[in-house]
Design an enzyme around this catalytic site. Sequence first.
Site, PDB file in Angstrom:
ATOM      1  N   HIS A  28       7.522 -30.211  11.626  1.00  0.00           N
ATOM      2  CA  HIS A  28       7.079 -28.954  11.021  1.00  0.00           C
ATOM      3  C   HIS A  28       5.988 -29.210   9.975  1.00  0.00           C
ATOM      4  O   HIS A  28       5.023 -28.446   9.877  1.00  0.00           O
ATOM      5  CB  HIS A  28       8.263 -28.207  10.418  1.00  0.00           C
TER       6      HIS A  28
ATOM      7  N   CYS B 256       3.181  -2.972   3.950  1.00  0.00           N
ATOM      8  CA  CYS B 256       2.354  -1.819   4.301  1.00  0.00           C
ATOM      9  C   CYS B 256       3.139  -1.016   5.327  1.00  0.00           C
ATOM     10  O   CYS B 256       4.340  -1.231   5.500  1.00  0.00           O
ATOM     11  CB  CYS B 256       0.961  -2.238   4.768  1.00  0.00           C
TER      12      CYS B 256
ATOM     13  N   THR C 272       3.063  -0.962   8.655  1.00  0.00           N
ATOM     14  CA  THR C 272       3.560  -1.814   9.743  1.00  0.00           C
ATOM     15  C   THR C 272       3.860  -3.239   9.310  1.00  0.00           C
ATOM     16  O   THR C 272       4.559  -3.960  10.026  1.00  0.00           O
ATOM     17  CB  THR C 272       2.497  -1.909  10.856  1.00  0.00           C
TER      18      THR C 272
ATOM     19  N   ASP D 252       0.868  -1.173   0.000  1.00  0.00           N
ATOM     20  CA  ASP D 252       0.000   0.000   0.000  1.00  0.00           C
ATOM     21  C   ASP D 252       0.906   1.224   0.000  1.00  0.00           C
ATOM     22  O   ASP D 252       2.136   1.108  -0.182  1.00  0.00           O
ATOM     23  CB  ASP D 252      -1.006  -0.036   1.170  1.00  0.00           C
TER      24      ASP D 252
ATOM     25  N   HIS E 271      10.723 -23.417   9.511  1.00  0.00           N
ATOM     26  CA  HIS E 271       9.712 -24.053  10.365  1.00  0.00           C
ATOM     27  C   HIS E 271       8.296 -23.969   9.800  1.00  0.00           C
ATOM     28  O   HIS E 271       7.522 -24.909   9.946  1.00  0.00           O
ATOM     29  CB  HIS E 271       9.693 -23.389  11.752  1.00  0.00           C
TER      30      HIS E 271
HETATM   31  C1  RB5 Z   1      -1.897   2.998   6.333  1.00  0.00           C
HETATM   32  O1  RB5 Z   1      -1.917   4.244   6.911  1.00  0.00           O
HETATM   33  C2  RB5 Z   1      -1.552   1.929   7.366  1.00  0.00           C
HETATM   34  O2  RB5 Z   1      -2.637   1.749   8.220  1.00  0.00           O
HETATM   35  C3  RB5 Z   1      -1.154   0.646   6.693  1.00  0.00           C
HETATM   36  O3  RB5 Z   1      -0.071   0.873   5.861  1.00  0.00           O
HETATM   37  C4  RB5 Z   1      -0.740  -0.492   7.601  1.00  0.00           C
HETATM   38  O4  RB5 Z   1       0.224  -0.091   8.514  1.00  0.00           O
HETATM   39  C5  RB5 Z   1      -1.833  -1.265   8.204  1.00  0.00           C
HETATM   40  O5  RB5 Z   1      -1.622  -2.227   8.947  1.00  0.00           O
END
Ligand code: RB5
Length: 142
Positions: free
Chosen positions: A133, A64, A66, A7, A97
Site C-alpha cells: 500500500h 457537497c 454528491t 458547500d 489501503h
Molecule cells: C451544488 O448544486 C452541487 O452541484 C454540489 O453540491 C455538488 O454536488 C457538486 O459535485
Amino acid sequence: MIALGCDHGGYELKQEIIAWLDKQGLAYKDYGCYSTESVDYPEYAHVVAHAVADGTCERGILICGTGIGISIAANKVKGIRAALCTDCFMAEATRQHNDANILALGGRVIGPGLALKIVETFLNTPFSGDERHMRRIAKIEE
Ligand code: RB5
C-alpha cells in the site's frame, strides 16, 4: 484537528457532523460555508485540502451535494487523498489501503445516521502500513 468544509448542498450534514464531533470531544476547525446560501464548492475544497496538506489539520471532511465535485477539487492539491465514501466498508478500506486524509460525503446522497458511522469509521481506522500500500500511494505522487 479535523478540517471541515462544505458547500450549500452539504451544509446540513456538516451541522450534524459538528454536533457529533462536539459530543465526542473531538477538535475541529470549520472552514465554511456557514449557511445554505449557494456557494462554489472548489473554494471550500481548496481551503480544507491546503489545511491538511500543510499539516494545520491531520484529517479533513468535505461535503457537497454528491461528494463528487468537492472530492475532485480537493484531489488537485498535492499530498491530498480525498475519498468519497458511501458506506463503512469504503471508509475502512480507504484508510487501511489508501491512507486517505480527507473524507468526502454527499449530503444529498446519504442520511445523517450512515454518514456519522462513516465519519466514525474513517477517524478510527489506522493506515495498515503494508509495503504494497505504501508503494502504491508513493506512485500516486510520482
Ligand atoms: C451544488 O448544486 C452541487 O452541484 C454540489 O453540491 C455538488 O454536488 C457538486 O459535485
